[in-house]
Design a protein around this motif. Structure first.
Motif, PDB file in Angstrom:
ATOM      1  N   TYR A   1       0.809  -1.209   0.000  1.00 17.43           N
ATOM      2  CA  TYR A   1       0.000   0.000   0.000  1.00 17.43           C
ATOM      3  C   TYR A   1       0.848   1.267   0.000  1.00 17.43           C
ATOM      4  O   TYR A   1       0.316   2.365  -0.121  1.00 17.43           O
ATOM      5  N   SER A   2       2.174   1.131   0.144  1.00 20.87           N
ATOM      6  CA  SER A   2       3.053   2.297   0.126  1.00 20.87           C
ATOM      7  C   SER A   2       3.087   2.876  -1.277  1.00 20.87           C
ATOM      8  O   SER A   2       3.124   2.141  -2.262  1.00 20.87           O
ATOM      9  N   GLN A   3       3.050   4.196  -1.365  1.00 27.10           N
ATOM     10  CA  GLN A   3       3.080   4.847  -2.659  1.00 27.10           C
ATOM     11  C   GLN A   3       4.042   6.024  -2.646  1.00 27.10           C
ATOM     12  O   GLN A   3       4.262   6.666  -1.617  1.00 27.10           O
ATOM     13  N   THR A   4       4.614   6.296  -3.799  1.00 27.47           N
ATOM     14  CA  THR A   4       5.458   7.461  -3.976  1.00 27.47           C
ATOM     15  C   THR A   4       4.569   8.578  -4.502  1.00 27.47           C
ATOM     16  O   THR A   4       3.960   8.445  -5.557  1.00 27.47           O
ATOM     17  N   THR A   5       4.465   9.659  -3.753  1.00 28.21           N
ATOM     18  CA  THR A   5       3.532  10.722  -4.129  1.00 28.21           C
ATOM     19  C   THR A   5       4.145  12.109  -4.013  1.00 28.21           C
ATOM     20  O   THR A   5       5.079  12.344  -3.240  1.00 28.21           O
ATOM     21  N   VAL A   6       3.584  13.005  -4.792  1.00 28.01           N
ATOM     22  CA  VAL A   6       3.817  14.440  -4.637  1.00 28.01           C
ATOM     23  C   VAL A   6       2.469  15.030  -4.267  1.00 28.01           C
ATOM     24  O   VAL A   6       1.468  14.794  -4.947  1.00 28.01           O
ATOM     25  N   ARG A   7       2.423  15.755  -3.178  1.00 24.88           N
ATOM     26  CA  ARG A   7       1.161  16.308  -2.705  1.00 24.88           C
ATOM     27  C   ARG A   7       1.398  17.689  -2.123  1.00 24.88           C
ATOM     28  O   ARG A   7       2.524  18.081  -1.839  1.00 24.88           O
ATOM     29  N   GLY A   8       0.317  18.415  -1.937  1.00 22.16           N
ATOM     30  CA  GLY A   8       0.470  19.737  -1.340  1.00 22.16           C
ATOM     31  C   GLY A   8      -0.856  20.452  -1.201  1.00 22.16           C
ATOM     32  O   GLY A   8      -1.914  19.933  -1.563  1.00 22.16           O
ATOM     33  N   VAL A   9      -0.773  21.658  -0.663  1.00 24.83           N
ATOM     34  CA  VAL A   9      -1.940  22.523  -0.490  1.00 24.83           C
ATOM     35  C   VAL A   9      -1.654  23.830  -1.228  1.00 24.83           C
ATOM     36  O   VAL A   9      -0.638  24.484  -0.985  1.00 24.83           O
ATOM     37  N   ILE A  10      -2.550  24.198  -2.128  1.00 29.14           N
ATOM     38  CA  ILE A  10      -2.380  25.412  -2.916  1.00 29.14           C
ATOM     39  C   ILE A  10      -3.430  26.438  -2.482  1.00 29.14           C
ATOM     40  O   ILE A  10      -4.636  26.165  -2.512  1.00 29.14           O
TER      41      ILE A  10
ATOM     42  N   ASN B   1      -6.224  20.932  -1.921  1.00 30.07           N
ATOM     43  CA  ASN B   1      -5.302  19.796  -1.948  1.00 30.07           C
ATOM     44  C   ASN B   1      -5.138  19.203  -3.344  1.00 30.07           C
ATOM     45  O   ASN B   1      -6.027  19.306  -4.192  1.00 30.07           O
ATOM     46  N   TYR B   2      -3.998  18.544  -3.535  1.00 29.88           N
ATOM     47  CA  TYR B   2      -3.773  17.715  -4.723  1.00 29.88           C
ATOM     48  C   TYR B   2      -2.832  16.578  -4.337  1.00 29.88           C
ATOM     49  O   TYR B   2      -2.034  16.710  -3.402  1.00 29.88           O
ATOM     50  N   VAL B   3      -2.925  15.466  -5.037  1.00 30.14           N
ATOM     51  CA  VAL B   3      -2.031  14.319  -4.839  1.00 30.14           C
ATOM     52  C   VAL B   3      -1.738  13.715  -6.206  1.00 30.14           C
ATOM     53  O   VAL B   3      -2.667  13.454  -6.975  1.00 30.14           O
ATOM     54  N   ILE B   4      -0.460  13.482  -6.503  1.00 29.77           N
ATOM     55  CA  ILE B   4      -0.067  12.813  -7.740  1.00 29.77           C
ATOM     56  C   ILE B   4       0.804  11.615  -7.385  1.00 29.77           C
ATOM     57  O   ILE B   4       1.857  11.773  -6.756  1.00 29.77           O
ATOM     58  N   ASN B   5       0.356  10.436  -7.757  1.00 28.39           N
ATOM     59  CA  ASN B   5       1.167   9.230  -7.566  1.00 28.39           C
ATOM     60  C   ASN B   5       2.212   9.149  -8.669  1.00 28.39           C
ATOM     61  O   ASN B   5       1.921   9.395  -9.838  1.00 28.39           O
ATOM     62  N   THR B   6       3.421   8.793  -8.281  1.00 26.15           N
ATOM     63  CA  THR B   6       4.498   8.768  -9.261  1.00 26.15           C
ATOM     64  C   THR B   6       5.517   7.697  -8.896  1.00 26.15           C
ATOM     65  O   THR B   6       5.248   6.821  -8.075  1.00 26.15           O
ATOM     66  N   LYS B   7       6.687   7.788  -9.471  1.00 28.90           N
ATOM     67  CA  LYS B   7       7.775   6.865  -9.173  1.00 28.90           C
ATOM     68  C   LYS B   7       9.017   7.674  -8.819  1.00 28.90           C
ATOM     69  O   LYS B   7       9.064   8.891  -9.083  1.00 28.90           O
TER      70      LYS B   7
END
Length: 215
Positions: free
Chosen positions: A18-27, A161-167
């Motif tokens: 369930y671990s994921q590599t993400t970029v997230r933040g609050v704009i 908020n936004y979340v982008i799953n990546t590698k």
């Protein structure tokens, strides 16, 4: 004992799964002095992979962003200098205002030092003339226009908020405001921008947040 070890292994595997590599933040964006910051609903976030977009010139953004910043600082210092100069001339040679005159003179000198320091930075970011800064702005604008529509993109939600799953990899996080613009800039005419270069590891959660102010 074996059953305990087996259960522990299953638990670890499930966590890793369930671990994921993400970029997230609050704009957010600054609304006013009474309501403060609000969620920048509708702002867009694009994740630019440095391996995929090999010709992305991040230096263009740095020159644009910091060139603009130090230009503003320079003009603020210049305004201070002009105000002190007017006051200095009004009190020059008048014994009654001798102490005030010295204060105004010092204010002029401080402003001149700030102007000189800011100009050094403006030159460093290749923005010392309107023509040079205009070229940087145009080049950056054209580069952003050419970004592939297939790049990972998210729209900021109602909470900002936004979340982008990546590698894992090196990325440029390109954020464009929905509620803050800069009509004096071709780059930000339809939304202020922010770009940050990041390096993200496996199962890392990188926070890239931004508040767009009135400036």
């Amino acid at each position: 004992m074996k059953k305990t070890i087996f259960s522990l292994l299953l638990f670890i595997i499930s966590i890793l799964g369930y671990s994921q590599t993400t970029v997230r933040g609050v704009i957010t964006y600054y609304f006013n002095q009474y309501q403060g910051n609000k969620a920048d609903i509708g702002a867009s976030v694009i994740l630019i992979d440095s391996l995929t977009v090999k010709n992305f010139d991040y230096k263009l953004y740095e020159n644009y962003n910091y060139g603009k910043f130090y230009q503003n600082m320079y003009f603020q210092a210049q305004e201070r200098y002009d105000k002190y100069l007017v006051a200095f001339k009004k009190t020059e040679g008048k014994k009654k205002y001798a102490q005030d005159n010295e204060t105004f003179k010092k204010g002029m000198e401080d402003a001149q030092r700030d102007m000189s320091s800011h100009m050094e930075q403006i030159i460093l970011y290749k923005s010392e003339t309107p023509e040079k800064f205009a070229k940087i702005s145009t080049d950056l604008y054209m580069q952003l226009l050419k970004l592939d529509d297939n790049l990972p993109k998210k729209t900021v939600d109602g909470n900002g908020n936004y979340v982008i799953n990546t590698k894992p990899g090196i990325y440029y996080v390109f954020i464009k405001s929905k509620n803050r613009t800069n009509n004096l800039s071709v780059v930000e005419n339809d939304g202020k921008i922010y770009i940050k270069k990041i390096k993200i590891a496996e199962n890392d959660n990188k926070d890239v947040s931004k508040n767009f102010d009135l400036e």
